[in-house]
Scaffold this motif. Structure first.
Motif, PDB file in Angstrom:
ATOM      1  N   VAL A  23      79.834  43.192  33.807  1.00 44.28           N
ATOM      2  CA  VAL A  23      79.554  43.782  32.504  1.00 44.28           C
ATOM      3  C   VAL A  23      78.127  44.328  32.525  1.00 44.28           C
ATOM      4  CG1 VAL A  23      79.348  43.307  30.042  1.00 44.28           C
ATOM      5  CG2 VAL A  23      81.127  42.185  31.396  1.00 44.28           C
ATOM      6  N   PRO A  24      77.944  45.607  32.180  1.00 50.14           N
ATOM      7  CA  PRO A  24      76.578  46.163  32.182  1.00 50.14           C
ATOM      8  C   PRO A  24      75.751  45.569  31.046  1.00 50.14           C
ATOM      9  CG  PRO A  24      78.124  47.756  31.318  1.00 50.14           C
ATOM     10  CD  PRO A  24      78.936  46.587  31.784  1.00 50.14           C
ATOM     11  N   TYR A  25      74.470  45.571  31.224  1.00 52.15           N
ATOM     12  CA  TYR A  25      73.580  45.084  30.180  1.00 52.15           C
ATOM     13  C   TYR A  25      72.377  46.006  30.083  1.00 52.15           C
ATOM     14  CZ  TYR A  25      70.762  43.239  33.982  1.00 52.15           C
ATOM     15  OH  TYR A  25      69.995  43.117  35.105  1.00 52.15           O
ATOM     16  N   VAL A  40      60.333  49.543  16.605  1.00 51.95           N
ATOM     17  CA  VAL A  40      60.960  49.009  17.808  1.00 51.95           C
ATOM     18  C   VAL A  40      62.064  48.033  17.432  1.00 51.95           C
ATOM     19  CG1 VAL A  40      60.596  47.571  19.854  1.00 51.95           C
ATOM     20  CG2 VAL A  40      58.966  49.379  19.286  1.00 51.95           C
ATOM     21  N   LYS A  41      61.800  47.167  16.467  1.00 51.20           N
ATOM     22  CA  LYS A  41      62.815  46.197  16.046  1.00 51.20           C
ATOM     23  C   LYS A  41      64.041  46.905  15.492  1.00 51.20           C
ATOM     24  CE  LYS A  41      63.669  42.147  13.181  1.00 51.20           C
ATOM     25  NZ  LYS A  41      65.054  42.259  13.484  1.00 51.20           N
ATOM     26  N   LEU A  42      63.853  47.915  14.671  1.00 45.59           N
ATOM     27  CA  LEU A  42      64.993  48.658  14.136  1.00 45.59           C
ATOM     28  C   LEU A  42      65.791  49.343  15.249  1.00 45.59           C
ATOM     29  CD1 LEU A  42      63.470  50.263  10.926  1.00 45.59           C
ATOM     30  CD2 LEU A  42      65.269  48.542  11.051  1.00 45.59           C
ATOM     31  N   PHE A  43      65.078  49.910  16.220  1.00 39.70           N
ATOM     32  CA  PHE A  43      65.753  50.560  17.336  1.00 39.70           C
ATOM     33  C   PHE A  43      66.543  49.552  18.158  1.00 39.70           C
ATOM     34  CE2 PHE A  43      65.675  52.273  21.736  1.00 39.70           C
ATOM     35  CZ  PHE A  43      66.524  53.349  21.513  1.00 39.70           C
ATOM     36  N   LEU A  44      65.955  48.402  18.435  1.00 42.25           N
ATOM     37  CA  LEU A  44      66.659  47.365  19.198  1.00 42.25           C
ATOM     38  C   LEU A  44      67.870  46.838  18.428  1.00 42.25           C
ATOM     39  CD1 LEU A  44      63.651  45.417  20.729  1.00 42.25           C
ATOM     40  CD2 LEU A  44      65.135  47.100  21.839  1.00 42.25           C
ATOM     41  N   ASP A  45      67.727  46.698  17.117  1.00 41.88           N
ATOM     42  CA  ASP A  45      68.859  46.276  16.292  1.00 41.88           C
ATOM     43  C   ASP A  45      69.990  47.305  16.360  1.00 41.88           C
ATOM     44  OD1 ASP A  45      67.498  43.999  15.579  1.00 41.88           O
ATOM     45  OD2 ASP A  45      66.925  44.736  13.591  1.00 41.88           O
ATOM     46  N   LEU A  46      69.628  48.587  16.325  1.00 41.06           N
ATOM     47  CA  LEU A  46      70.620  49.651  16.434  1.00 41.06           C
ATOM     48  C   LEU A  46      71.334  49.593  17.783  1.00 41.06           C
ATOM     49  CD1 LEU A  46      71.911  52.347  15.420  1.00 41.06           C
ATOM     50  CD2 LEU A  46      70.048  53.484  16.623  1.00 41.06           C
ATOM     51  N   LEU A  47      70.581  49.436  18.866  1.00 37.53           N
ATOM     52  CA  LEU A  47      71.190  49.337  20.189  1.00 37.53           C
ATOM     53  C   LEU A  47      72.130  48.136  20.278  1.00 37.53           C
ATOM     54  CD1 LEU A  47      68.261  50.156  22.657  1.00 37.53           C
ATOM     55  CD2 LEU A  47      70.231  51.572  22.096  1.00 37.53           C
ATOM     56  N   SER A  48      71.686  47.017  19.760  1.00 36.35           N
ATOM     57  CA  SER A  48      72.518  45.807  19.803  1.00 36.35           C
ATOM     58  C   SER A  48      73.817  45.993  19.030  1.00 36.35           C
ATOM     59  CB  SER A  48      71.760  44.620  19.216  1.00 36.35           C
ATOM     60  OG  SER A  48      70.657  44.314  20.025  1.00 36.35           O
ATOM     61  N   ALA A  49      73.723  46.595  17.872  1.00 35.97           N
ATOM     62  CA  ALA A  49      74.923  46.805  17.059  1.00 35.97           C
ATOM     63  C   ALA A  49      75.857  47.823  17.697  1.00 35.97           C
ATOM     64  CB  ALA A  49      74.526  47.267  15.661  1.00 35.97           C
ATOM     65  N   THR A  50      75.296  48.835  18.319  1.00 34.29           N
ATOM     66  CA  THR A  50      76.107  49.904  18.911  1.00 34.29           C
ATOM     67  C   THR A  50      76.817  49.442  20.166  1.00 34.29           C
ATOM     68  OG1 THR A  50      74.594  51.575  18.057  1.00 34.29           O
ATOM     69  CG2 THR A  50      76.046  52.245  19.839  1.00 34.29           C
ATOM     70  N   PHE A  51      76.138  48.700  21.028  1.00 33.30           N
ATOM     71  CA  PHE A  51      76.705  48.350  22.321  1.00 33.30           C
ATOM     72  C   PHE A  51      77.271  46.940  22.396  1.00 33.30           C
ATOM     73  CE2 PHE A  51      73.834  51.868  23.306  1.00 33.30           C
ATOM     74  CZ  PHE A  51      74.742  52.710  23.919  1.00 33.30           C
TER      75      PHE A  51
END
Length: 68
Positions: A23-25, A40-51
């Motif tokens: 599984v990619p990470y 940065v926190k908002l961007f990381l939250d977006l990435l986490s929710a998307t992937f």
């Protein structure tokens, strides 16, 4: 991610169905600063929710973690 539609419609077929990749990470590396912290926190939250969700093609092809 690139050929999932072709796999689903039968244009491409799996030739090694028993072969599974890891599984990619994603990793995020960023400098610590008070100005960028909220962005940065908002961007990381977006990435986490998307992937974090299971890809549609994995479910359709029977490759979901539940099946493995």
């Amino acid at each position: 991610m690139i050929v999932w539609k072709d796999l689903l419609d039968g244009t491409l077929v799996r030739v090694l169905p028993e072969y599974r990749t890891e599984v990619p990470y994603f990793s995020a590396v960023y400098p610590t600063s008070h100005r960028a912290t909220a962005k940065v926190k908002l961007f990381l939250d977006l990435l986490s929710a998307t992937f974090a969700m299971e890809p549609e093609w994995d479910r359709a092809l029977g490759l979901s973690e539940d099946v493995a």
